[in-house]
Design a protein around this motif. Structure first.
Motif, PDB file in Angstrom:
ATOM      1  N   ILE A 103      36.192  37.711  37.893  1.00  0.00           N
ATOM      2  CA  ILE A 103      37.595  37.309  38.060  1.00  0.00           C
ATOM      3  C   ILE A 103      38.333  38.145  39.102  1.00  0.00           C
ATOM      4  CG2 ILE A 103      39.813  37.014  36.873  1.00  0.00           C
ATOM      5  CD1 ILE A 103      38.234  36.376  34.329  1.00  0.00           C
ATOM      6  N   PRO A 104      38.239  39.481  39.113  1.00  0.00           N
ATOM      7  CA  PRO A 104      38.920  40.234  40.178  1.00  0.00           C
ATOM      8  C   PRO A 104      38.430  39.849  41.575  1.00  0.00           C
ATOM      9  CG  PRO A 104      38.334  41.703  38.388  1.00  0.00           C
ATOM     10  CD  PRO A 104      37.650  40.400  38.115  1.00  0.00           C
ATOM     11  N   VAL A 105      37.146  39.550  41.701  1.00  0.00           N
ATOM     12  CA  VAL A 105      36.603  39.134  42.992  1.00  0.00           C
ATOM     13  C   VAL A 105      37.173  37.777  43.397  1.00  0.00           C
ATOM     14  CG1 VAL A 105      34.499  38.605  44.282  1.00  0.00           C
ATOM     15  CG2 VAL A 105      34.491  40.438  42.572  1.00  0.00           C
ATOM     16  N   ALA A 106      37.206  36.846  42.442  1.00  0.00           N
ATOM     17  CA  ALA A 106      37.769  35.525  42.729  1.00  0.00           C
ATOM     18  C   ALA A 106      39.238  35.624  43.103  1.00  0.00           C
ATOM     19  CB  ALA A 106      37.597  34.616  41.512  1.00  0.00           C
ATOM     20  N   ALA A 107      39.984  36.504  42.430  1.00  0.00           N
ATOM     21  CA  ALA A 107      41.401  36.704  42.757  1.00  0.00           C
ATOM     22  C   ALA A 107      41.559  37.292  44.150  1.00  0.00           C
ATOM     23  CB  ALA A 107      42.052  37.614  41.713  1.00  0.00           C
ATOM     24  N   ALA A 108      40.720  38.274  44.487  1.00  0.00           N
ATOM     25  CA  ALA A 108      40.807  38.899  45.810  1.00  0.00           C
ATOM     26  C   ALA A 108      40.488  37.901  46.922  1.00  0.00           C
ATOM     27  CB  ALA A 108      39.862  40.094  45.878  1.00  0.00           C
ATOM     28  N   GLN A 109      39.537  37.008  46.679  1.00  0.00           N
ATOM     29  CA  GLN A 109      39.159  36.025  47.694  1.00  0.00           C
ATOM     30  C   GLN A 109      40.294  35.068  48.029  1.00  0.00           C
ATOM     31  OE1 GLN A 109      35.617  34.332  45.882  1.00  0.00           O
ATOM     32  NE2 GLN A 109      34.281  35.566  47.165  1.00  0.00           N
ATOM     33  N   ARG A 110      41.267  34.947  47.134  1.00  0.00           N
ATOM     34  CA  ARG A 110      42.393  34.055  47.393  1.00  0.00           C
ATOM     35  C   ARG A 110      43.301  34.566  48.504  1.00  0.00           C
ATOM     36  NH1 ARG A 110      41.535  29.062  45.165  1.00  0.00           N
ATOM     37  NH2 ARG A 110      40.575  29.312  43.118  1.00  0.00           N
ATOM     38  N   VAL A 111      43.323  35.866  48.700  1.00  0.00           N
ATOM     39  CA  VAL A 111      44.304  36.434  49.639  1.00  0.00           C
ATOM     40  C   VAL A 111      43.662  37.277  50.731  1.00  0.00           C
ATOM     41  CG1 VAL A 111      46.158  36.445  47.936  1.00  0.00           C
ATOM     42  CG2 VAL A 111      44.668  38.443  48.132  1.00  0.00           C
ATOM     43  N   THR A 112      42.345  37.367  50.755  1.00  0.00           N
ATOM     44  CA  THR A 112      41.690  38.199  51.770  1.00  0.00           C
ATOM     45  C   THR A 112      40.730  37.372  52.607  1.00  0.00           C
ATOM     46  OG1 THR A 112      39.903  38.798  50.239  1.00  0.00           O
ATOM     47  CG2 THR A 112      41.822  40.265  50.332  1.00  0.00           C
ATOM     48  N   ARG A 113      40.430  37.925  53.772  1.00  0.00           N
ATOM     49  CA  ARG A 113      39.399  37.358  54.634  1.00  0.00           C
ATOM     50  C   ARG A 113      38.486  38.490  55.054  1.00  0.00           C
ATOM     51  NH1 ARG A 113      42.353  33.829  59.221  1.00  0.00           N
ATOM     52  NH2 ARG A 113      43.482  35.794  59.439  1.00  0.00           N
ATOM     53  N   GLY A 114      37.213  38.322  54.825  1.00  0.00           N
ATOM     54  CA  GLY A 114      36.271  39.369  55.156  1.00  0.00           C
ATOM     55  C   GLY A 114      35.750  40.062  53.915  1.00  0.00           C
ATOM     56  N   PHE A 115      34.489  40.447  53.971  1.00  0.00           N
ATOM     57  CA  PHE A 115      33.813  41.012  52.811  1.00  0.00           C
ATOM     58  C   PHE A 115      34.398  42.356  52.399  1.00  0.00           C
ATOM     59  CE2 PHE A 115      30.487  43.624  50.901  1.00  0.00           C
ATOM     60  CZ  PHE A 115      30.079  42.809  49.855  1.00  0.00           C
ATOM     61  N   THR A 116      34.626  43.240  53.360  1.00  0.00           N
ATOM     62  CA  THR A 116      35.122  44.576  53.035  1.00  0.00           C
ATOM     63  C   THR A 116      36.496  44.520  52.388  1.00  0.00           C
ATOM     64  OG1 THR A 116      33.861  45.537  54.878  1.00  0.00           O
ATOM     65  CG2 THR A 116      35.659  46.861  53.964  1.00  0.00           C
ATOM     66  N   ALA A 117      37.374  43.656  52.918  1.00  0.00           N
ATOM     67  CA  ALA A 117      38.712  43.510  52.340  1.00  0.00           C
ATOM     68  C   ALA A 117      38.627  42.965  50.919  1.00  0.00           C
ATOM     69  CB  ALA A 117      39.567  42.602  53.216  1.00  0.00           C
ATOM     70  N   THR A 118      37.758  41.991  50.705  1.00  0.00           N
ATOM     71  CA  THR A 118      37.582  41.433  49.364  1.00  0.00           C
ATOM     72  C   THR A 118      37.086  42.494  48.392  1.00  0.00           C
ATOM     73  OG1 THR A 118      37.098  39.226  50.245  1.00  0.00           O
ATOM     74  CG2 THR A 118      36.357  39.692  48.008  1.00  0.00           C
ATOM     75  N   LEU A 119      36.131  43.300  48.816  1.00  0.00           N
ATOM     76  CA  LEU A 119      35.593  44.363  47.974  1.00  0.00           C
ATOM     77  C   LEU A 119      36.688  45.353  47.575  1.00  0.00           C
ATOM     78  CD1 LEU A 119      33.136  45.846  46.728  1.00  0.00           C
ATOM     79  CD2 LEU A 119      32.822  46.972  48.938  1.00  0.00           C
ATOM     80  N   ALA A 120      37.497  45.774  48.560  1.00  0.00           N
ATOM     81  CA  ALA A 120      38.544  46.766  48.284  1.00  0.00           C
ATOM     82  C   ALA A 120      39.624  46.207  47.367  1.00  0.00           C
ATOM     83  CB  ALA A 120      39.167  47.232  49.605  1.00  0.00           C
ATOM     84  N   VAL A 121      40.094  44.988  47.644  1.00  0.00           N
ATOM     85  CA  VAL A 121      41.150  44.390  46.822  1.00  0.00           C
ATOM     86  C   VAL A 121      40.637  44.103  45.415  1.00  0.00           C
ATOM     87  CG1 VAL A 121      42.668  42.387  46.568  1.00  0.00           C
ATOM     88  CG2 VAL A 121      42.372  43.437  48.807  1.00  0.00           C
ATOM     89  N   ALA A 122      39.408  43.637  45.294  1.00  0.00           N
ATOM     90  CA  ALA A 122      38.843  43.354  43.974  1.00  0.00           C
ATOM     91  C   ALA A 122      38.773  44.627  43.134  1.00  0.00           C
ATOM     92  CB  ALA A 122      37.447  42.745  44.116  1.00  0.00           C
ATOM     93  N   MET A 123      38.370  45.728  43.744  1.00  0.00           N
ATOM     94  CA  MET A 123      38.323  46.995  43.013  1.00  0.00           C
ATOM     95  C   MET A 123      39.726  47.444  42.604  1.00  0.00           C
ATOM     96  SD  MET A 123      35.375  48.820  45.344  1.00  0.00           S
ATOM     97  CE  MET A 123      35.427  50.430  44.563  1.00  0.00           C
ATOM     98  N   GLY A 124      40.710  47.232  43.499  1.00  0.00           N
ATOM     99  CA  GLY A 124      42.090  47.565  43.153  1.00  0.00           C
ATOM    100  C   GLY A 124      42.592  46.747  41.971  1.00  0.00           C
ATOM    101  N   ILE A 125      42.300  45.440  41.983  1.00  0.00           N
ATOM    102  CA  ILE A 125      42.696  44.579  40.870  1.00  0.00           C
ATOM    103  C   ILE A 125      41.995  45.013  39.592  1.00  0.00           C
ATOM    104  CG2 ILE A 125      42.574  42.223  39.958  1.00  0.00           C
ATOM    105  CD1 ILE A 125      42.845  41.236  42.858  1.00  0.00           C
ATOM    106  N   GLY A 126      40.713  45.363  39.707  1.00  0.00           N
ATOM    107  CA  GLY A 126      39.969  45.800  38.536  1.00  0.00           C
ATOM    108  C   GLY A 126      40.577  47.034  37.886  1.00  0.00           C
ATOM    109  N   VAL A 127      40.956  48.012  38.700  1.00  0.00           N
ATOM    110  CA  VAL A 127      41.578  49.226  38.160  1.00  0.00           C
ATOM    111  C   VAL A 127      42.927  48.897  37.529  1.00  0.00           C
ATOM    112  CG1 VAL A 127      42.581  51.460  38.782  1.00  0.00           C
ATOM    113  CG2 VAL A 127      40.389  50.762  39.753  1.00  0.00           C
ATOM    114  N   LEU A 128      43.713  48.048  38.194  1.00  0.00           N
ATOM    115  CA  LEU A 128      45.039  47.683  37.691  1.00  0.00           C
ATOM    116  C   LEU A 128      44.953  47.035  36.313  1.00  0.00           C
ATOM    117  CD1 LEU A 128      48.106  47.260  38.066  1.00  0.00           C
ATOM    118  CD2 LEU A 128      47.560  45.102  39.226  1.00  0.00           C
TER     119      LEU A 128
END
Length: 289
Positions: free
Chosen positions: A203-228
């Motif tokens: 789910i955090p990865v799917a959420a990050a993919q909604r607002v990011t472009r690129g693998f590295t950005a998706t990885l970073a945002v997904a981890m941020g959402i996961g911690v939150l």
């Protein structure tokens, strides 16, 4: 902030941060490989390890890690062969692991299926100092693999044949992804629970993919959402006395819905910016002519 005065909450919050980092980190690669449910299958197999821990009077976390790693390697070998019967073999492995856990726990002295509840759905009050030590060690391994080898792992997840041509050890990297996913399951089981850990991988990865472009950005945002969501869910659990796993996953779904709502206007702005850039380039070409 009175919850910080309790030792069990300090341990739970530390474990929650590590879960929030590790689950989306390996989940980004699993989603890329279209293996989003792999964490769910490993969670079923890890049940046998938890039950063996009770039976042998050993740490359920470490025994579950060992059993989950063996199961994950088996899953990867079945997947790599690509036979038609692979789905049946995986189903037998998944449900055999769950059934084995239920049977073994009843053989343990004083054991019953009630002992498995906190491992199935997560419980902040049961995170012991020994669990924290194990989680820290295992999480360090997951972060080292998912961040340190992100280029190699991405290449394998994107196109195995191309990665093989470039000289990457594809078989080893595939097994490493499977082992890392297994370790992540045991990292997360005390907070999120074995039945819900797959949701924190996806789910955090799917959420990050909604607002990011690129693998590295998706990885970073997904981890941020996961911690939150992990921290927020753990704190909320303290006040509402609910299972931590369910609370964290529902918060993650809420973040996904918010990201989905934001993605439409963001996509429109990106499209407008692209059209404006194209118009500028067209005018420059006309002037040159």
């Amino acid at each position: 902030m009175e919850f910080l005065d309790f030792a069990f909450m300090q341990r739970a919050l530390l474990a929650a941060v590590l879960v929030g980092i590790t689950a989306p980190a390996i989940g980004t690669y699993l989603v890329q490989r279209r293996q989003a449910v792999m964490g769910d299958g490993i969670g079923h197999v890890a049940m046998t390890g938890v039950a063996l821990g009770f039976l042998l009077n050993a740490s359920p976390v470490w025994i579950a890690t060992l059993v989950a790693v063996v199961g994950a390697v088996g899953m990867e070998l079945i997947r790599s062969r690509g036979r038609t019967s692979g789905d049946i073999a995986l189903a037998m492995l998944f449900y055999g692991g769950l059934a084995g856990g239920v049977m073994i726990i009843n053989l343990a002295p004083g054991g019953s299926t009630a002992n498995l509840t906190s491992y199935l759905f997560g419980s902040i009050t049961t995170v012991s100092p020994e669990d924290v030590t194990a989680v820290v060690v295992l999480a360090a391994f997951v972060v080292a693999v998912t961040v340190g080898l992100r280029r190699q792992l991405f290449a394998v997840c994107q196109d195995e044949e191309f990665a093989r041509v470039t000289g990457l050890p594809v078989r080893f990297l595939n097994l490493l992804i499977a082992v890392t996913a297994a370790v992540t399951v045991t990292v997360a089981m005390r907070i999120v629970g074995l039945l819900l850990v797959s949701a924190m991988m996806v789910i955090p990865v799917a959420a990050a993919q909604r607002v990011t472009r690129g693998f590295t950005a998706t990885l970073a945002v997904a981890m941020g959402i996961g911690v939150l969501v992990s921290l927020s869910g753990t704190i909320a659990t303290y006040y509402i006395d609910a299972p931590s796993g369910g609370t964290i996953v529902l918060l993650a779904i809420g973040v996904f819905m918010v990201m989905t709502a934001l993605s439409a206007p963001l996509a429109r702005r990106r499209a407008s910016a692209a059209r404006a850039a194209e118009e500028v380039c067209t005018r420059d070409d006309v002037k040159v002519q």
